[in-house]
Design a protein around this motif. Structure first.
Motif, PDB file in Angstrom:
ATOM      1  N   UNK A  54       0.861  -1.176   0.000  1.00  0.00           N
ATOM      2  CA  UNK A  54       0.000   0.000   0.000  1.00  0.00           C
ATOM      3  C   UNK A  54       0.905   1.235   0.000  1.00  0.00           C
ATOM      4  N   UNK A  55       0.964   1.970  -1.116  1.00  0.00           N
ATOM      5  CA  UNK A  55       1.844   3.146  -1.162  1.00  0.00           C
ATOM      6  C   UNK A  55       1.395   4.288  -0.244  1.00  0.00           C
ATOM      7  N   UNK A  56       0.214   4.170   0.348  1.00  0.00           N
ATOM      8  CA  UNK A  56      -0.292   5.202   1.252  1.00  0.00           C
ATOM      9  C   UNK A  56       0.585   5.334   2.500  1.00  0.00           C
ATOM     10  N   UNK A  57       1.400   4.331   2.766  1.00  0.00           N
ATOM     11  CA  UNK A  57       2.292   4.392   3.931  1.00  0.00           C
ATOM     12  C   UNK A  57       3.324   5.507   3.774  1.00  0.00           C
ATOM     13  N   UNK A  58       3.592   5.906   2.539  1.00  0.00           N
ATOM     14  CA  UNK A  58       4.555   6.976   2.275  1.00  0.00           C
ATOM     15  C   UNK A  58       3.872   8.317   2.024  1.00  0.00           C
ATOM     16  N   UNK A  59       2.711   8.527   2.600  1.00  0.00           N
ATOM     17  CA  UNK A  59       2.001   9.786   2.393  1.00  0.00           C
ATOM     18  C   UNK A  59       2.732  10.930   3.096  1.00  0.00           C
ATOM     19  N   UNK A  60       2.459  12.138   2.646  1.00  0.00           N
ATOM     20  CA  UNK A  60       3.089  13.332   3.206  1.00  0.00           C
ATOM     21  C   UNK A  60       2.793  13.458   4.696  1.00  0.00           C
ATOM     22  N   UNK A  61       1.582  13.076   5.065  1.00  0.00           N
ATOM     23  CA  UNK A  61       1.170  13.185   6.466  1.00  0.00           C
ATOM     24  C   UNK A  61       2.019  12.295   7.368  1.00  0.00           C
ATOM     25  N   UNK A  62       2.323  11.086   6.922  1.00  0.00           N
ATOM     26  CA  UNK A  62       3.072  10.143   7.766  1.00  0.00           C
ATOM     27  C   UNK A  62       4.576  10.372   7.729  1.00  0.00           C
ATOM     28  N   UNK A  63       5.073  10.901   6.630  1.00  0.00           N
ATOM     29  CA  UNK A  63       6.523  11.062   6.478  1.00  0.00           C
ATOM     30  C   UNK A  63       7.010  12.432   6.951  1.00  0.00           C
ATOM     31  N   UNK A  64       6.234  13.467   6.735  1.00  0.00           N
ATOM     32  CA  UNK A  64       6.683  14.826   7.063  1.00  0.00           C
ATOM     33  C   UNK A  64       5.937  15.461   8.223  1.00  0.00           C
ATOM     34  N   UNK A  65       4.630  15.463   8.153  1.00  0.00           N
ATOM     35  CA  UNK A  65       3.816  16.196   9.126  1.00  0.00           C
ATOM     36  C   UNK A  65       3.877  15.574  10.532  1.00  0.00           C
ATOM     37  N   UNK A  66       3.621  14.279  10.625  1.00  0.00           N
ATOM     38  CA  UNK A  66       3.563  13.631  11.940  1.00  0.00           C
ATOM     39  C   UNK A  66       4.892  13.702  12.698  1.00  0.00           C
ATOM     40  N   UNK A  67       6.043  13.382  12.075  1.00  0.00           N
ATOM     41  CA  UNK A  67       7.296  13.520  12.839  1.00  0.00           C
ATOM     42  C   UNK A  67       7.589  14.962  13.254  1.00  0.00           C
ATOM     43  N   UNK A  68       7.211  15.929  12.411  1.00  0.00           N
ATOM     44  CA  UNK A  68       7.419  17.335  12.773  1.00  0.00           C
ATOM     45  C   UNK A  68       6.567  17.695  13.995  1.00  0.00           C
ATOM     46  N   UNK A  69       5.340  17.205  14.044  1.00  0.00           N
ATOM     47  CA  UNK A  69       4.465  17.491  15.184  1.00  0.00           C
ATOM     48  C   UNK A  69       5.006  16.840  16.451  1.00  0.00           C
ATOM     49  N   UNK A  70       5.543  15.614  16.328  1.00  0.00           N
ATOM     50  CA  UNK A  70       6.139  14.952  17.494  1.00  0.00           C
ATOM     51  C   UNK A  70       7.331  15.755  18.007  1.00  0.00           C
ATOM     52  N   UNK A  71       8.177  16.235  17.104  1.00  0.00           N
ATOM     53  CA  UNK A  71       9.332  17.038  17.524  1.00  0.00           C
ATOM     54  C   UNK A  71       8.904  18.354  18.168  1.00  0.00           C
ATOM     55  N   UNK A  72       7.864  18.967  17.652  1.00  0.00           N
ATOM     56  CA  UNK A  72       7.328  20.184  18.263  1.00  0.00           C
ATOM     57  C   UNK A  72       6.824  19.874  19.678  1.00  0.00           C
ATOM     58  N   UNK A  73       6.178  18.724  19.840  1.00  0.00           N
ATOM     59  CA  UNK A  73       5.712  18.313  21.167  1.00  0.00           C
ATOM     60  C   UNK A  73       6.865  18.127  22.143  1.00  0.00           C
ATOM     61  N   UNK A  74       7.970  17.533  21.669  1.00  0.00           N
ATOM     62  CA  UNK A  74       9.140  17.390  22.538  1.00  0.00           C
ATOM     63  C   UNK A  74       9.736  18.758  22.871  1.00  0.00           C
ATOM     64  N   UNK A  75       9.692  19.687  21.932  1.00  0.00           N
ATOM     65  CA  UNK A  75      10.148  21.047  22.208  1.00  0.00           C
ATOM     66  C   UNK A  75       9.297  21.714  23.276  1.00  0.00           C
ATOM     67  N   UNK A  76       7.997  21.476  23.235  1.00  0.00           N
ATOM     68  CA  UNK A  76       7.103  22.024  24.258  1.00  0.00           C
ATOM     69  C   UNK A  76       7.431  21.415  25.616  1.00  0.00           C
TER      70      UNK A  76
END
Length: 90
Positions: A54-76
């Motif tokens: 399923x190529x959906x595993x490489x969606x922009x949301x899973x590859x870029x957005x979600x890890x960025x949000x996790x890192x922002x959470x760690x920054x908080x």
């Protein structure tokens, strides 16, 4: 009886003081919520059948957005730990 009065007076003077203040804990909860949101956005995209890709595993949301949000959470979380709860109180 006099010794008991001293113990109660000493225990009344000594109040438990937490390392973090209310503001620190509020920011920590916000950081945990942001981290949880990032992991929720990262989930999914798999296939029920292991032989089907399923190529959906490489969606922009899973590859870029979600890890960025996790890192922002760690920054908080770092901000919450370093925040001085006594600043502004005098």
């Amino acid at each position: 009886m006099g010794e008991q009065k001293r113990k109660t007076a000493a225990s009344q003077k000594h109040q438990t003081e937490f390392i973090f203040g209310k503001k620190n804990y509020q920011w920590m909860l916000i950081g945990l919520a942001v981290i949880a949101l990032g992991f929720i956005l990262m989930s999914g995209g798999g296939s029920d059948d292991p032989n089907v890709f399923n190529p959906e595993i490489y969606s922009w949301r899973r590859i870029r957005l979600a890890p960025a949000i996790v890192l922002i959470g760690f920054g908080i979380e770092v901000y919450a730990i370093l925040l001085n709860p006594n600043k502004g109180k005098e």
